[in-house]
Enzyme design. Structure first.
Site, PDB file in Angstrom:
ATOM      1  N   HIS A  67      -5.525  -0.400   5.588  1.00 45.51           N
ATOM      2  CA  HIS A  67      -6.403   0.690   5.182  1.00 45.51           C
ATOM      3  C   HIS A  67      -7.788   0.190   4.759  1.00 45.51           C
ATOM      4  O   HIS A  67      -8.745   0.959   4.764  1.00 45.51           O
ATOM      5  CB  HIS A  67      -5.738   1.524   4.089  1.00 45.51           C
ATOM      6  CG  HIS A  67      -4.626   2.380   4.625  1.00 45.51           C
ATOM      7  ND1 HIS A  67      -4.434   3.684   4.246  1.00 45.51           N
ATOM      8  CD2 HIS A  67      -3.662   2.114   5.544  1.00 45.51           C
ATOM      9  CE1 HIS A  67      -3.388   4.186   4.895  1.00 45.51           C
ATOM     10  NE2 HIS A  67      -2.891   3.250   5.679  1.00 45.51           N
ATOM     11  N   ASP A  68      -7.898  -1.086   4.386  1.00 43.93           N
ATOM     12  CA  ASP A  68      -9.215  -1.644   4.112  1.00 43.93           C
ATOM     13  C   ASP A  68      -9.931  -1.946   5.435  1.00 43.93           C
ATOM     14  O   ASP A  68     -11.050  -1.482   5.667  1.00 43.93           O
ATOM     15  CB  ASP A  68      -9.098  -2.927   3.279  1.00 43.93           C
ATOM     16  CG  ASP A  68     -10.468  -3.431   2.820  1.00 43.93           C
ATOM     17  OD1 ASP A  68     -11.363  -2.587   2.590  1.00 43.93           O
ATOM     18  OD2 ASP A  68     -10.655  -4.655   2.695  1.00 43.93           O
ATOM     19  N   VAL A  71     -11.289   0.842   8.024  1.00 42.87           N
ATOM     20  CA  VAL A  71     -12.392   1.712   7.588  1.00 42.87           C
ATOM     21  C   VAL A  71     -13.642   0.865   7.321  1.00 42.87           C
ATOM     22  O   VAL A  71     -13.745   0.215   6.281  1.00 42.87           O
ATOM     23  CB  VAL A  71     -11.979   2.498   6.321  1.00 42.87           C
ATOM     24  CG1 VAL A  71     -13.061   3.507   5.936  1.00 42.87           C
ATOM     25  CG2 VAL A  71     -10.644   3.204   6.537  1.00 42.87           C
ATOM     26  N   GLY A  73     -14.413  -1.962   8.406  1.00 44.12           N
ATOM     27  CA  GLY A  73     -14.151  -3.394   8.323  1.00 44.12           C
ATOM     28  C   GLY A  73     -13.520  -3.833   7.011  1.00 44.12           C
ATOM     29  O   GLY A  73     -13.418  -3.053   6.057  1.00 44.12           O
ATOM     30  N   ASP A  75     -13.727  -4.981   3.907  1.00 39.04           N
ATOM     31  CA  ASP A  75     -14.831  -5.127   2.960  1.00 39.04           C
ATOM     32  C   ASP A  75     -14.462  -4.704   1.545  1.00 39.04           C
ATOM     33  O   ASP A  75     -15.335  -4.476   0.713  1.00 39.04           O
ATOM     34  CB  ASP A  75     -16.040  -4.307   3.445  1.00 39.04           C
ATOM     35  CG  ASP A  75     -15.708  -2.820   3.554  1.00 39.04           C
ATOM     36  OD1 ASP A  75     -14.541  -2.443   3.262  1.00 39.04           O
ATOM     37  OD2 ASP A  75     -16.597  -2.029   3.925  1.00 39.04           O
ATOM     38  N   SER A  77     -13.551  -1.967   0.470  1.00 38.59           N
ATOM     39  CA  SER A  77     -13.982  -0.606   0.118  1.00 38.59           C
ATOM     40  C   SER A  77     -12.813   0.270  -0.318  1.00 38.59           C
ATOM     41  O   SER A  77     -12.986   1.219  -1.086  1.00 38.59           O
ATOM     42  CB  SER A  77     -14.705   0.042   1.301  1.00 38.59           C
ATOM     43  OG  SER A  77     -13.876   0.024   2.447  1.00 38.59           O
ATOM     44  N   THR A 191       8.680  -1.978   8.317  1.00 40.45           N
ATOM     45  CA  THR A 191       9.932  -2.633   7.933  1.00 40.45           C
ATOM     46  C   THR A 191       9.978  -2.926   6.435  1.00 40.45           C
ATOM     47  O   THR A 191      11.036  -3.241   5.896  1.00 40.45           O
ATOM     48  CB  THR A 191      10.136  -3.953   8.726  1.00 40.45           C
ATOM     49  OG1 THR A 191      11.381  -4.547   8.324  1.00 40.45           O
ATOM     50  CG2 THR A 191       9.014  -4.959   8.493  1.00 40.45           C
ATOM     51  N   ASP A 242      12.985   1.850   6.364  1.00 44.08           N
ATOM     52  CA  ASP A 242      14.188   1.311   7.006  1.00 44.08           C
ATOM     53  C   ASP A 242      15.176   0.892   5.929  1.00 44.08           C
ATOM     54  O   ASP A 242      14.836   0.886   4.741  1.00 44.08           O
ATOM     55  CB  ASP A 242      13.879   0.225   8.048  1.00 44.08           C
ATOM     56  CG  ASP A 242      13.574  -1.146   7.439  1.00 44.08           C
ATOM     57  OD1 ASP A 242      13.696  -1.313   6.203  1.00 44.08           O
ATOM     58  OD2 ASP A 242      13.213  -2.048   8.203  1.00 44.08           O
TER      59      ASP A 242
END
Ligand code: HEM
Ligand SMILES: *[C@@H]1O[C@H](CO)[C@@H](O)[C@H](O)[C@H]1NC(C)=O
Length: 321
Positions: A67-68, A71, A73, A75, A77, A191, A242
């Site tokens: 997720h970093d 969005v 790159g 960085d 954020s 996993t 899982d």
């Protein structure tokens, strides 16, 4: 004259070669070898402590890298606090690991004040979390700097919602330079960790946007048991993606093949011949999943970082300086 011309050509090509190779990512595994040689060891030590308390947090740390980096790159954020920051995006629902990253940063700061970026800490912690749960290691080039921008709508514009079709997933990953095989491989990160019913509900109660429709591809008994864990309207109950939730293994692909993928996007992996073939090859004993995953995470960690004098080295990961 001729030899001077040739030398000049060689010199210019050499400069171009060096320039492109340094600026391509601007990251290096030796970035902190003079300024903070202990950084990898300190991060690993803290991640070990964190997982010794609650091994399921490995999932939190791996999701943070995705997720970093997706969005704008890698960085840092994603870590910034604020009502309109990336953290507040729908796709970042229940994102966790912030206090754990703070804990790691505090330990790093004690050794090397104001030297190591939060973006680098995310990349190192994700790698350590995978290794400590049973995955294969990869090298983490360092030197990312932290951004001052974090906007929720940036995240929802690029992170995948759990209702995408196979083709939409392929498109989403292609936009970041990853092929469909790498998309299936990276989905294998499910996993470890956990989800809340929020992401599962559309698969159970609103498949393809049709009110009341359950994904017909799901194993019926599995769908019934998921509905018990996630009654209609519930967004916050916790479900593991899982059975071996704290172990980085092939169990996720086994579940997906058995029509027990919790998200529409997990099940989507077996809805096309290309996806089905990929899952079947990855799920085999002795499969290359572990090495392919390591390679893809290394590649993800290099997505358009801030380097040089861009951005800053945050003192606290949740706040700009
Ligand atoms: C393919 C598209 C993907 C979709 C639609 C998706 C969606 C989701 C959703 C909805 C959750 C549950 C969040 C919650 O309710 O707590 C989740 C969890 C998670 N995702 Fe993904 N994901 C995708 C790909 C990835 C990738 C590429 C990675 C990393 C390489 C990743 C790593 C994780 C991890 C580790 C968790 C568990 C988080 C935790 O335990 O807190 N996901 N994902
Ligand atoms: C089902 O999905 C559609 C399309 O995404 C959406 O407009 C609708 O509000 C959803 N219904 C529920 C009950 O969430």
């Amino acid at each position: 004259m001729a030899s001077t011309g040739i030398s000049l050509v060689i010199l210019v090509s050499y400069i171009l070669f060096v320039a492109t190779n340094c600026s391509a990512a601007g990251l290096s595994t030796t970035h902190y070898s003079k300024t903070c040689p202990s950084v990898s060891a300190v991060v690993k030590q803290e991640v070990t402590k964190i997982l010794n308390k609650d091994k399921n947090l490995a999932g939190a740390l791996v999701r943070l890298q995705f997720h970093d980096c997706w969005v704008n790159g890698c960085d840092g954020s994603v870590l910034l606090s604020g009502n309109q920051a990336e953290r507040a995006a729908n796709t970042n629902f229940m994102l966790r690991g912030f206090t754990e990253i703070d804990q790691i940063k505090t330990a790093v700061e004690a050794n090397c004040p104001q030297t190591v970026s939060c973006a680098d800490i995310i990349a190192l912690a994700a790698r350590d979390a995978v290794v400590l749960t049973g995955g294969k290691s990869w090298s983490v080039p360092l030197g990312r700097r932290d951004s001052r921008r974090s906007v929720a709508s940036d995240a929802d514009a690029v992170l995948p919602f759990p209702v995408l079709t196979f083709d939409q997933l392929v498109q989403n990953f292609a936009a970041k330079g990853f092929n469909s095989r790498e998309m299936v491989v990276l989905s294998g990160s499910h996993t470890i960790g956990r989800t809340h019913c929020n992401g599962i509900a559309p698969n159970l109660y609103n498949f393809t946007g049709q009110d009341g429709l359950t994904n017909p591809n799901l194993d019926p008994a599995f769908a019934a048991s998921l509905k018990q864990k996630c009654p209609k309207g519930n967004r916050v109950n916790i479900v593991f993606m899982d059975k071996t939730k704290n172990t980085f293994d092939l169990d996720y692909y086994k579940q997906v093949l058995a029509k027990k993928g919790v998200f529409t996007t997990d099940d989507a992996l077996i809805t096309t011949p290309a996806g089905l073939n990929a899952v079947k090859s990855l799920v085999k004993p002795g499969s290359s999943f572990f090495s392919e995953f390591a390679k893809a995470m290394n590649k993800m960690s290099k997505l358009s970082p801030l380097t040089g004098s861009a951005g800053e080295i945050r003192k606290q990961c949740q706040f700009v300086n």
